[in-house]
Design a protein around this motif. Structure first.
Motif, PDB file in Angstrom:
ATOM      1  N   TYR A  11      11.417  13.781  52.932  1.00  0.00           N
ATOM      2  CA  TYR A  11      11.157  14.044  54.355  1.00  0.00           C
ATOM      3  C   TYR A  11       9.906  14.890  54.552  1.00  0.00           C
ATOM      4  N   SER A  12       8.993  14.843  53.580  1.00  0.00           N
ATOM      5  CA  SER A  12       7.801  15.705  53.608  1.00  0.00           C
ATOM      6  C   SER A  12       6.865  15.398  54.784  1.00  0.00           C
ATOM      7  N   GLU A  13       6.984  14.194  55.383  1.00  0.00           N
ATOM      8  CA  GLU A  13       6.119  13.898  56.536  1.00  0.00           C
ATOM      9  C   GLU A  13       6.630  14.576  57.812  1.00  0.00           C
ATOM     10  N   LEU A  14       7.885  15.020  57.849  1.00  0.00           N
ATOM     11  CA  LEU A  14       8.422  15.638  59.071  1.00  0.00           C
ATOM     12  C   LEU A  14       7.704  16.944  59.434  1.00  0.00           C
ATOM     13  N   PRO A  15       7.427  17.849  58.474  1.00  0.00           N
ATOM     14  CA  PRO A  15       6.635  19.029  58.838  1.00  0.00           C
ATOM     15  C   PRO A  15       5.229  18.674  59.332  1.00  0.00           C
ATOM     16  N   VAL A  16       4.659  17.575  58.833  1.00  0.00           N
ATOM     17  CA  VAL A  16       3.335  17.127  59.281  1.00  0.00           C
ATOM     18  C   VAL A  16       3.407  16.709  60.754  1.00  0.00           C
ATOM     19  N   VAL A  17       4.442  15.947  61.104  1.00  0.00           N
ATOM     20  CA  VAL A  17       4.654  15.532  62.494  1.00  0.00           C
ATOM     21  C   VAL A  17       4.844  16.774  63.383  1.00  0.00           C
ATOM     22  N   LEU A  18       5.627  17.726  62.883  1.00  0.00           N
ATOM     23  CA  LEU A  18       5.886  18.943  63.648  1.00  0.00           C
ATOM     24  C   LEU A  18       4.599  19.730  63.882  1.00  0.00           C
ATOM     25  N   ARG A  19       3.765  19.859  62.862  1.00  0.00           N
ATOM     26  CA  ARG A  19       2.483  20.578  63.029  1.00  0.00           C
ATOM     27  C   ARG A  19       1.647  19.932  64.146  1.00  0.00           C
ATOM     28  N   ALA A  20       1.652  18.611  64.203  1.00  0.00           N
ATOM     29  CA  ALA A  20       0.900  17.906  65.250  1.00  0.00           C
ATOM     30  C   ALA A  20       1.483  18.201  66.635  1.00  0.00           C
ATOM     31  N   LEU A  21       2.816  18.183  66.751  1.00  0.00           N
ATOM     32  CA  LEU A  21       3.462  18.469  68.039  1.00  0.00           C
ATOM     33  C   LEU A  21       3.190  19.899  68.505  1.00  0.00           C
ATOM     34  N   LEU A  22       3.123  20.828  67.567  1.00  0.00           N
ATOM     35  CA  LEU A  22       2.914  22.234  67.913  1.00  0.00           C
ATOM     36  C   LEU A  22       1.512  22.505  68.452  1.00  0.00           C
ATOM     37  N   LYS A  23       0.591  21.546  68.279  1.00  0.00           N
ATOM     38  CA  LYS A  23      -0.776  21.717  68.787  1.00  0.00           C
ATOM     39  C   LYS A  23      -0.874  21.427  70.281  1.00  0.00           C
TER      40      LYS A  23
END
Length: 190
Positions: free
Chosen positions: A120-132
């Motif tokens: 699930y390593s792509e989930l933190p990547v998706v989250l970082r994008a949403l937090l922007k």
């Protein structure tokens, strides 16, 4: 624990933040009491009904929140920011004479603190994008990107999912199961 209940069309989870606008007298009074008594209230997701008005059905798993900021907004309303502390179960709910929903709640067990599995390593990547996103960035949330709970909680709050799906994710007590479900939902969105 006997607390005010705040039914919304959105959710907040532990360590998450959400801005709210208060204008109904029952909620202004609730805010005053919460600040005076240094206590919070519970945000629950609406099942049926509207955020305004007194006829509302809501789910019985929500989040106990505390007020971390408040200010007068440009539109003249009172704006507050709350931060989630713990998930709770509403054992019994009723309406006070002023229309405020109140209830007896029990804290749910804390979820296990686990690392995000490699699959699930792509989930933190998706989250970082949403937090922007500017609205989310303004909330100034601290996120632990290798904590499965934190990643799952924030994605549950921020992803554009229907409210029944969000509630199912809120009710899960296993952070890895939540990540698994979020992973499947993201694949379906693609």
């Amino acid at each position: 624990m006997h607390v005010p209940l705040f039914p919304l069309n959105s959710i907040v989870l532990p360590r998450g933040r959400i801005p709210l606008q208060l204008f109904e007298p029952r909620y202004i009074d609730m805010l005053t009491r919460c600040l005076k008594e240094d206590r919070g209230f519970v945000v629950v997701l609406l099942r049926e009904g509207l955020e305004t008005g007194t006829m509302a059905a809501f789910y019985d798993i929500g989040t106990y929140v505390r007020i971390i900021d408040f200010q007068q907004l440009d539109n003249g309303l009172l704006g507050i920011t709350v931060e989630g502390e713990s998930k709770v179960s509403v054992v019994k709910a009723w309406q006070a004479p002023d229309g405020l929903n109140v209830g007896d709640v029990e804290c749910l067990l804390d979820e296990a603190e686990l690392e995000v599995p490699d699959e699930y390593s792509e989930l933190p990547v998706v989250l970082r994008a949403l937090l922007k996103h500017p609205v989310v960035d303004d909330l100034d949330m601290e996120v632990i990107f290798d904590d499965a709970r934190d990643v799952g909680w924030r994605l549950t709050e921020l992803l554009p999912l229907d409210k029944q799906e969000k509630q199912r994710l809120v009710e899960l007590q296993d952070p890895i199961e939540r990540l698994e479900r979020l992973h499947a939902l993201l694949e379906a969105l693609e």
